[in-house]
Design a protein around this motif. Structure first.
Motif, PDB file in Angstrom:
ATOM      1  N   GLU A 279       8.232  -4.120   5.625  1.00 36.35           N
ATOM      2  CA  GLU A 279       9.043  -3.797   4.414  1.00 36.35           C
ATOM      3  C   GLU A 279       8.499  -4.428   3.184  1.00 36.35           C
ATOM      4  O   GLU A 279       8.981  -3.363   2.176  1.00 36.35           O
ATOM      5  N   SER A 280       7.795  -5.187   3.105  1.00 36.73           N
ATOM      6  CA  SER A 280       7.396  -5.821   1.762  1.00 36.73           C
ATOM      7  C   SER A 280       6.019  -4.894   1.261  1.00 36.73           C
ATOM      8  O   SER A 280       5.516  -5.234   0.298  1.00 36.73           O
ATOM      9  N   ALA A 281       5.572  -4.091   2.119  1.00 36.80           N
ATOM     10  CA  ALA A 281       4.026  -3.390   1.676  1.00 36.80           C
ATOM     11  C   ALA A 281       4.100  -2.672   0.524  1.00 36.80           C
ATOM     12  O   ALA A 281       5.295  -1.819   0.038  1.00 36.80           O
ATOM     13  N   ARG A 282       3.407  -2.890  -0.519  1.00 35.75           N
ATOM     14  CA  ARG A 282       3.040  -2.117  -1.741  1.00 35.75           C
ATOM     15  C   ARG A 282       1.547  -1.783  -1.670  1.00 35.75           C
ATOM     16  O   ARG A 282       0.631  -2.360  -1.357  1.00 35.75           O
ATOM     17  N   PHE A 283       1.717  -0.290  -1.990  1.00 36.90           N
ATOM     18  CA  PHE A 283       0.481   0.477  -1.699  1.00 36.90           C
ATOM     19  C   PHE A 283      -0.200   0.790  -3.136  1.00 36.90           C
ATOM     20  O   PHE A 283       0.694   1.161  -4.232  1.00 36.90           O
ATOM     21  N   ARG A 284      -1.242   0.820  -3.267  1.00 40.78           N
ATOM     22  CA  ARG A 284      -1.926   1.272  -4.514  1.00 40.78           C
ATOM     23  C   ARG A 284      -3.195   2.158  -4.351  1.00 40.78           C
ATOM     24  O   ARG A 284      -4.082   1.574  -3.190  1.00 40.78           O
ATOM     25  N   ASN A 285      -3.577   2.827  -5.022  1.00 38.97           N
ATOM     26  CA  ASN A 285      -5.107   3.628  -5.073  1.00 38.97           C
ATOM     27  C   ASN A 285      -5.298   4.065  -3.723  1.00 38.97           C
ATOM     28  O   ASN A 285      -6.400   4.082  -2.939  1.00 38.97           O
TER      29      ASN A 285
ATOM     30  N   ASN B 295       3.361 -12.828   2.841  1.00 39.67           N
ATOM     31  CA  ASN B 295       2.751 -13.752   3.836  1.00 39.67           C
ATOM     32  C   ASN B 295       3.672 -14.524   4.668  1.00 39.67           C
ATOM     33  O   ASN B 295       4.947 -14.216   4.544  1.00 39.67           O
ATOM     34  N   ALA B 296       3.288 -15.229   5.354  1.00 40.58           N
ATOM     35  CA  ALA B 296       4.312 -16.054   6.234  1.00 40.58           C
ATOM     36  C   ALA B 296       5.202 -17.237   5.430  1.00 40.58           C
ATOM     37  O   ALA B 296       6.118 -17.453   5.977  1.00 40.58           O
ATOM     38  N   TYR B 297       4.542 -17.404   4.368  1.00 40.48           N
ATOM     39  CA  TYR B 297       5.398 -18.214   3.235  1.00 40.48           C
ATOM     40  C   TYR B 297       6.274 -17.370   2.453  1.00 40.48           C
ATOM     41  O   TYR B 297       6.941 -18.046   1.441  1.00 40.48           O
ATOM     42  N   GLY B 298       6.296 -16.071   2.745  1.00 43.61           N
ATOM     43  CA  GLY B 298       7.290 -15.392   1.738  1.00 43.61           C
ATOM     44  C   GLY B 298       6.670 -14.851   0.452  1.00 43.61           C
ATOM     45  O   GLY B 298       7.335 -14.221  -0.293  1.00 43.61           O
TER      46      GLY B 298
ATOM     47  N   TYR C 287       3.647 -12.891  -1.807  1.00 40.50           N
ATOM     48  CA  TYR C 287       2.774 -11.859  -1.471  1.00 40.50           C
ATOM     49  C   TYR C 287       1.269 -12.390  -1.817  1.00 40.50           C
ATOM     50  O   TYR C 287       0.993 -13.458  -2.613  1.00 40.50           O
ATOM     51  N   ALA C 288       0.465 -11.888  -0.882  1.00 42.71           N
ATOM     52  CA  ALA C 288      -0.959 -12.442  -0.648  1.00 42.71           C
ATOM     53  C   ALA C 288      -1.990 -11.804  -1.584  1.00 42.71           C
ATOM     54  O   ALA C 288      -3.033 -12.411  -1.391  1.00 42.71           O
ATOM     55  N   GLY C 289      -1.716 -10.871  -2.269  1.00 45.27           N
ATOM     56  CA  GLY C 289      -2.617 -10.053  -3.018  1.00 45.27           C
ATOM     57  C   GLY C 289      -3.047  -8.847  -2.342  1.00 45.27           C
ATOM     58  O   GLY C 289      -2.972  -8.818  -1.183  1.00 45.27           O
ATOM     59  N   PHE C 290      -3.723  -7.967  -3.188  1.00 50.07           N
ATOM     60  CA  PHE C 290      -3.892  -6.545  -2.647  1.00 50.07           C
ATOM     61  C   PHE C 290      -5.350  -6.753  -1.773  1.00 50.07           C
ATOM     62  O   PHE C 290      -6.287  -7.497  -1.988  1.00 50.07           O
TER      63      PHE C 290
END
Length: 120
Positions: free
Chosen positions: A43-49, A69-72, A74-77
């Motif tokens: 549900e947290s997925a953010r897409f670009r390009n 990620n597991a820590y809650g 965002y892990a970076g694109f």
């Protein structure tokens, strides 16, 4: 003996993952759904390009995705590539084979070729 072999073969066949069958042509929405299925927090997925292209005559969708990620956090694109047969390739931080960035490189080549052919 034949019954044992048949039972083992049947059990092994049940373990083989089956890629979803899509109608002709892979859409960006279908590709994003498949990418989400591979994330810890879909549900947290953010897409670009995100763009569709062709690789060896088959549909692919490439882009970047950022998710928690597991820590809650965002892990970076990270780059992803979805093949028309439903296989998903993703670059990740945890890359034991040393392939970090390979998917991104493949996508950049595929999309560069697609852009050249559509701009003519």
């Amino acid at each position: 003996m034949k019954a044992t072999i048949l039972a083992v073969a049947t059990a092994m066949a049940a373990l083989v993952p089956v890629a979803p069958s899509w109608p002709a042509g892979l859409t960006i929405e279908q590709a994003q759904e498949l990418v989400r299925d591979n994330l810890r927090d879909p549900e947290s997925a953010r897409f670009r390009n995100v763009q569709a292209g062709r690789l060896d005559g088959e549909d692919v969708v490439c882009g970047l995705v950022n998710a928690k990620n597991a820590y809650g956090g965002y892990a970076g694109f990270h780059a992803f590539l979805v093949h028309e047969d439903g296989k998903v390739l993703m670059d990740s931080d945890a890359d034991p084979d040393g392939l970090q960035g390979t998917v991104g490189l493949i996508c950049s080549v595929v999309l560069d070729i697609a852009n050249r052919t559509t701009s003519k």
